[in-house]
Design a protein around this motif. Structure first.
Motif, PDB file in Angstrom:
ATOM      1  N   GLU A  40       0.770  -1.324   0.038  1.00  0.00           N
ATOM      2  CA  GLU A  40      -0.188  -0.158   0.062  1.00  0.00           C
ATOM      3  C   GLU A  40       0.838   1.207  -0.116  1.00  0.00           C
ATOM      4  O   GLU A  40       0.719   2.139   0.852  1.00  0.00           O
ATOM      5  N   ASP A  41       1.820   1.294  -1.002  1.00  0.00           N
ATOM      6  CA  ASP A  41       2.730   2.481  -1.150  1.00  0.00           C
ATOM      7  C   ASP A  41       3.231   2.810   0.216  1.00  0.00           C
ATOM      8  O   ASP A  41       3.605   3.868   0.780  1.00  0.00           O
ATOM      9  N   ARG A  43       2.453   2.288   3.189  1.00  0.00           N
ATOM     10  CA  ARG A  43       1.696   2.408   4.518  1.00  0.00           C
ATOM     11  C   ARG A  43       1.722   1.489   5.344  1.00  0.00           C
ATOM     12  O   ARG A  43       1.354   1.347   6.630  1.00  0.00           O
TER      13      ARG A  43
END
Ligand code: ADP
Ligand code: MG
Length: 252
Positions: A40-41, A43
């Motif tokens: 998630e990038d 995260r």
């Protein structure tokens, strides 16, 4: 400098071979340094700086609460996935961060056997055909495939079930087929993600007995993710994960 840091966590009795000082010598099945796997990038950091070595022939249980990163770690060790950062060597071979998928495929096919919780066998194929599939990936000739699948199915006590389709086998029999399939390409490293998780405790014990016998015979390295303290205590070492980090590492 760097060499010292790499060697530090190794066991005192795990004397380095003639090439002692290499960061990932052939006596190490796994060498992991500061492994991060983010999703998630960035995260979600499923693994947040994991380091440990596993020597060839060692047996290791990975434990930890749900969501602690066990499956993510096993997928990296199994060359099914790549770390976001850090260093990982499997059987002395570095997993390159931005490398080619074919390299991972080759490493996995040659060095690694994987047993999943739900065996992942192809239900419509026979036990024998399932065991032969990984060998087809390495283009093993038909006669050799046949010989090896018979030998392996005999070894896991299923010689008389070789031609049964997998859907007709019991849970324990299927998991034994999965063990035979995992060994088809004579891997050095056997990985299991909850390999006994879908079995009753007696059948689970039999599968672990089998894995430990195979280790004695072939010098396999075994890394199992398990929730079961009984299974974990059969391994020589237990690594605990919590929030993507190693929270414990002990020999039992
Ligand atoms: P475990 O096997 O210990 O239960 P996992 O390795 O499956 O834990 O997951 C660790 C954490 O990473 C969890 O918070 C999970 O939601 C997250 N995670 C795992 N895989 C992905 C993914 N493909 N995308 C996003 N988050 C993921
Ligand atoms: Mg998991």
């Amino acid at each position: 400098m760097n060499d010292e840091r790499q060697r530090a966590p190794r066991r005192a009795d795990g004397a380095a071979g003639p090439g002692g000082g290499r960061s990932a010598g052939p006596d190490l099945a796994i060498s992991a340094r500061d492994l991060v796997r983010a999703f998630e990038d960035g995260r979600v950091r499923a693994l947040d700086g994991v380091s440990f070595d596993v020597e060839r022939g060692e047996t290791l249980a990975v434990m930890g609460p749900s969501g602690s990163g066990k499956t993510t770690l096993l997928n990296l060790l199994g060359a099914l996935d790549r770390p976001t950062s850090g260093r990982l060597a499997i059987a002395g071979e570095e997993v390159v961060l931005g490398g080619h998928d074919q390299d991972l495929d080759r490493l996995r096919a040659r060095e690694i056997g994987f047993i999943f919780q739900l065996h992942n066998l192809i239900p419509t194929l026979s036990a024998r055909e399932n065991v032969e599939l990984p060998m087809m990936g390495l283009r093993v000739p038909r006669a050799a495939r046949r010989r090896r699948s018979e030998e392996l199915l005999g070894r896991v006590g299923l010689a008389d079930r070789a031609d049964f389709s997998v859907k007709k086998l019991s849970g324990g029999e299927r998991q034994r087929v999965a063990v035979a399939r995992a060994l088809a390409n004579r891997p050095h490293l056997l990985l299991g993600d909850e390999p006994t998780g879908s079995l009753d405790s007696r059948t689970g014990t039999e599968v672990i007995d089998l894995l430990l016998e195979l280790r004695r015979e072939h010098g396999l390295t075994i890394v199992l993710v398990t929730h079961d303290p009984g299974v974990a205590s059969r391994m020589a070492r237990i690594v605990e994960l919590r929030d993507g980090r190693v929270s414990g590492d002990r020999r039992v």
